[in-house]
Write an enzyme that holds these catalytic residues in place. Structure first.
Site, PDB file in Angstrom:
ATOM      1  N   ASP A  79     -13.100   0.587  13.510  1.00 21.95           N
ATOM      2  CA  ASP A  79     -13.663   0.725  12.159  1.00 21.95           C
ATOM      3  C   ASP A  79     -14.098  -0.632  11.637  1.00 21.95           C
ATOM      4  O   ASP A  79     -13.749  -1.038  10.527  1.00 21.95           O
ATOM      5  CB  ASP A  79     -12.645   1.366  11.215  1.00 21.95           C
ATOM      6  CG  ASP A  79     -13.268   1.784   9.873  1.00 21.95           C
ATOM      7  OD1 ASP A  79     -14.515   1.890   9.820  1.00 21.95           O
ATOM      8  OD2 ASP A  79     -12.518   2.003   8.905  1.00 21.95           O
ATOM      9  N   LYS A 104       0.837  -1.199   0.000  1.00 12.33           N
ATOM     10  CA  LYS A 104       0.000   0.000   0.000  1.00 12.33           C
ATOM     11  C   LYS A 104       0.871   1.247   0.000  1.00 12.33           C
ATOM     12  O   LYS A 104       1.838   1.354   0.779  1.00 12.33           O
ATOM     13  CB  LYS A 104      -0.927  -0.005   1.216  1.00 12.33           C
ATOM     14  CG  LYS A 104      -1.968   1.123   1.209  1.00 12.33           C
ATOM     15  CD  LYS A 104      -2.785   1.142   2.497  1.00 12.33           C
ATOM     16  CE  LYS A 104      -3.673  -0.072   2.623  1.00 12.33           C
ATOM     17  NZ  LYS A 104      -4.576   0.046   3.819  1.00 12.33           N
TER      18      LYS A 104
END
Length: 566
Positions: free
Chosen positions: A385, A290
């Protein structure tokens, strides 16, 4: 400057005794251990009635100086130090129990005073009558209260199977001076003289002079003093890969490009926050690589959260949590993160493919997610989350919780606090209401998210609709109204609806106390539910009711007949 800096002065003497039963030590680590764990200063004083208490004192200090740094980086100082102290206390108590006499007064018993200097905070731990002080102006301010009752120690290391640990934390300021002392010193010193000796600047000379003065004042005991001065405090973020934050951002790669030894295979996803690629490590392992997006690159706090995900993943070992492979031997030239590549689909995709899942499918997914989340919580972390997009289901049916960028990590927050967020870190529909009302959060906040996901899989909608996003105060939170899961779309047992309503209760303290209770209640009606909804025997089994009644009447008739015949 990203790390705390101190000066130390330490002195100890057996004094008029034959043996020094005090023990002291300090450890100033390097690198990330300094940022995440801080500096440790500790002093222990063995009891005078025991011939082995000096062993207890040495064990207590050495265990803390070594084992504290072996605890998970994610733990807060209080959790980590308390765990070590409790383990050491259990060992000392067992050693005493194994002696011929087994008497505490002759056993492995000592006092303990410990100071952890981490980031901009001092953490104080205290057992017994050794003390921690702070120089305040021209006087000495005691920061601990002796554990004594009627002149006797009421708490000590090794004295009992369980231990009373006094804890407090105080903010640090540059120039602060702390002292740790055994009673052979502070019972025989002159505070004004001590302050003057410290003010002279040479802490080692001051420590030596303090011990010498206590001896001249006829102290009959061992004497130990440690002096710590805060020379500098951190001015920037610390703890997690701070060196990586200074690396340049890599150019957006194409398939076939090599980035620090990783071969880019193809792009997986990209937006303004990050770009995700499937890559191959030099050993052939497939990984997810990423790179920060434009929005993340311009925000220092988002960058810290970006590197936090790999930092967390590397410290986890659970089949239901995202993991990270070991780093390559060569240092990175660019800023990016590498985690395992999961072949499968998100729970959101799975829900779209399975709009009417069986109860067993829902239970299995929730149970696997909870197994991973438990491991997360044991390390003093909150995910914050949890949503269908952040739960992966592999091709083999293994459920994995991913995306740790919004996580709360107690140890990291303590070492380098993230500032108050301008918004909610998680997704509104799955975020617990206490986040919106600015109230305390806990593992129950993650439980709320799990409950919402279970509810959505079973019903196709959300338990509070869009009400959550409008919450601003505790009163708003209390006004939330749960939407029953027993709708027209699906027939759901009332006891399951009750389990879901409790998991997503607006009041976090009315949710389940453990995930295991929630999982259990998704499979069988709770004992409380069964008690409230128990039907009379006549409704459940009329025949049996009348049979029992007939037998009871027959027994009563016989008893009356016997009584009348007398």
């Amino acid at each position: 400057m990203t790390q705390i800096s101190v000066s130390l002065g330490q002195a100890s003497s057996k004094g008029r005794k034959a043996v020094n039963q005090d023990f002291h030590g300090a450890l100033v680590p390097n690198g990330r251990a300094m940022s995440l764990k801080g500096i440790t200063v500790a002093l222990a004083d063995g009891i005078s009635t025991s011939d082995v208490s000096h062993i207890a004192a040495e064990t207590a200090v050495k265990s803390l100086l070594t084992d504290y740094y072996a605890t998970p980086d994610s733990w807060a100082a209080q959790t980590a130090v308390s765990t070590v102290i409790n383990a050491t206390n259990s060992w000392l108590h067992a050693q005493t129990a194994g002696t011929p006499s087994g008497e505490v007064d002759r056993g492995y018993v000592c006092t303990l005073a410990a100071l952890i200097l981490k980031a901009r905070q001092a953490h104080l731990f205290h057992v017994g009558d050794s003390r921690i002080w702070r120089v305040s102006g021209g006087s000495l301010e005691p920061l601990t209260v002796d554990h004594q009752s009627m002149g006797m120690l009421s708490a000590a290391m090794g004295a009992r199977q369980t231990i009373e640990i006094s804890y407090k934390s105080v903010p640090l300021a540059q120039g602060d001076v702390f002292l740790l002392t055994s009673d052979g010193v502070h019972d025989f010193w002159t505070p004004a003289q001590v302050v003057a000796q410290i003010a002279a600047g040479d802490l080692q000379a001051a420590a030596d002079d303090i011990v010498a003065a206590a001896h001249e004042a006829d102290s009959p005991d061992n004497m130990t003093v440690q002096i710590v001065r805060i020379d500098a405090l951190p001015t920037g973020p610390g703890g997690i890969n701070t060196d990586d934050l200074t690396l340049p951002f890599p150019p957006i790669p194409n398939a076939g490009d090599i980035l620090d030894g990783y071969e880019i295979l193809r792009a997986l996803h990209g937006n303004h926050r990050s770009h995700l690629y499937l890559a191959k490590a030099p050993d052939g392992m497939k990984v997810a690589l990423k790179i920060p997006g434009s929005e993340t690159r311009d925000d220092p706090e988002q960058l810290r959260r970006f590197v936090l995900e790999e930092w967390i993943a590397r410290r986890l070992s659970n089949p239901h949590l995202l993991s990270a492979p070991p780093p390559l031997e060569t240092p990175r030239a660019y800023l990016y993160s590498v985690t395992e590549y999961i072949e499968g689909q998100t729970l959101r995709q799975w829900m779209a493919d399975n709009p009417q899942p069986s109860l067993e499918q829902v239970r299995d997914i929730i149970e696997q997610t909870v197994k991973g989340l438990r491991s997360f919580h044991r390390r003093e972390m909150l995910h914050q989350d949890i949503r269908p997009e952040n739960i992966m289901i592999t091709d083999d049916g293994v459920v994995k919780l991913i995306d740790f960028g919004a996580a709360y990590v107690a140890g990291v927050q303590e070492a380098a606090p993230f500032p108050a967020e301008a918004g909610i870190l998680g997704t509104y529909q799955y975020t617990a209401p206490e986040y919106f009302s600015n109230e305390a959060v806990s593992f129950r906040s993650d439980m709320f998210s799990i409950g919402v996901i279970a509810y959505e899989m079973l019903t196709g909608y959300l338990p509070y609709g869009t009400q959550i996003a409008r919450i601003r105060t505790p009163r708003d939170r209390a006004a939330l109204r749960y939407r029953s899961a027993q709708g027209d779309a699906r027939v759901l047992a009332p006891w399951m609806d009750e389990a879901l309503s409790r998991a997503v209760h607006a009041d976090p303290y009315k949710r389940y106390e453990t995930f295991s209770d929630f999982i259990k209640d998704l499979r069988t009606p709770s004992a409380a539910y069964q008690k409230r909804h128990a039907r009379p025997l006549m409704e459940r089994d009329p025949l049996k009711f009348w049979q029992c009644l007939s037998i009871a009447l027959a027994i009563l008739s016989i008893a009356l007949a016997v009584q009348l015949s007398k």
